[in-house]
Design a protein around this motif. Structure first.
Motif, mmCIF file in Angstrom:
data_model
loop_
_atom_site.group_PDB
_atom_site.id
_atom_site.type_symbol
_atom_site.label_atom_id
_atom_site.label_comp_id
_atom_site.label_asym_id
_atom_site.label_seq_id
_atom_site.Cartn_x
_atom_site.Cartn_y
_atom_site.Cartn_z
ATOM 1 N N TYR A 1 -8.341 103.871 -9.508
ATOM 2 C CA TYR A 1 -8.240 105.147 -10.244
ATOM 3 C C TYR A 1 -6.803 105.404 -10.673
ATOM 4 C CZ TYR A 1 -13.087 106.346 -9.393
ATOM 5 O OH TYR A 1 -14.455 106.334 -9.408
ATOM 6 N N ASP B 1 -17.381 110.503 -2.697
ATOM 7 C CA ASP B 1 -16.669 109.291 -3.092
ATOM 8 C C ASP B 1 -15.563 109.026 -2.073
ATOM 9 O OD1 ASP B 1 -16.666 107.662 -6.016
ATOM 10 O OD2 ASP B 1 -14.900 107.343 -4.747
ATOM 11 N N THR C 1 -24.426 102.236 -9.422
ATOM 12 C CA THR C 1 -23.208 101.411 -9.310
ATOM 13 C C THR C 1 -22.373 101.635 -8.047
ATOM 14 O OG1 THR C 1 -22.008 102.905 -10.801
ATOM 15 C CG2 THR C 1 -22.961 100.936 -11.784
#
Ligand SMILES: C[S@@+](CC[C@H](N)C(=O)[O-])C[C@H]1O[C@@H](n2cnc3c(N)ncnc32)[C@H](O)[C@@H]1O
Length: 193
Positions: free
Chosen positions: A10, A66, A109
């Protein structure tokens, strides 16, 4: 893959999975099933939250998890900007205890993002985070790759891993992002009570 690995992806903006839109297969599923009873849904490995917002728009109590702090930060920013309500929490789906058990889990995913050696842990996590009788909807990525992420899978592998604890309600090839057309398979499972 470690938390640092994902956070670095990220931070360095190396995010080829980020399409700026929810999974087309999910969009079509929700549009076609307007009469589902609206409960809680967990989206593990939610990235920047596009799928979470789609469930929230459809009236579900949507929770995104996450392992990367930046993903959670971006999810919260985008959800606020969209004027939607959803909960985002930093967490490791494979190893954490769930805050509550959910009516639904939506997979998109994450299964292909984890190490092959973690797949048994993934199945255990779905059983830990989902209520008995709960629904597990997955957009599976059927690619041959063994040197991921993404790591591929097959329908046979998914059947082997899930069919003992889940009944398959439906399966279909969904509409996909252009570069994944024909490579995705949606499986809609119900956890055995
Ligand atoms: C390939 S990306 C997909 C993101 C999102 N599902 C999408 O399609 O845009 C995989 C995501 O899973 C997250 N992740 C990896 N391992 C995880 C774990 N054990 N628990 C929760 N999230 C995880 C990563 O940080 C990353 O955001």
């Amino acid at each position: 893959m470690s938390q640092n690995y994902w956070e670095n992806r990220y931070q360095s903006k190396d995010m080829p999975w980020e399409k700026g839109a929810p999974s087309p297969g999910l969009v079509d599923f929700l549009a076609a099933h307007g009469n589902l009873s609206r409960g809680s849904v967990c989206i593990p490995g939610c990235g920047t939250g596009h799928d979470v917002r789609e469930w929230a728009k459809a009236g579900f109590n949507a929770y995104g998890f996450d392992i990367a702090p930046s993903a959670i930060e971006l999810s919260r920013e985008k959800t606020k900007a969209a004027g939607l309500n959803a909960t985002f929490q930093l967490g490791d789906f494979l190893h954490d205890e769930p805050p509550v058990q959910f009516d639904w889990i939506f997979e998109h995913t994450l299964f292909c993002a984890i190490d092959l050696a973690e797949r048994e842990n993934y199945v255990r996590a779905v059983l830990r985070w989902l209520k008995p009788g709960g629904l597990y909807l997955a957009v599976n990525y059927l690619i041959p790759d063994k040197d991921g992420p993404p790591f591929g899978t097959t329908r046979d592998e998914l059947w082997q891993r899930f069919s003992q604890q889940f009944d398959l309600a439906e399966e279909w090839v969904p509409r996909s992002y252009p570069n994944r057309a024909g490579l995705e398979l949606m499986l809609w499972w119900k956890r055995k009570a």
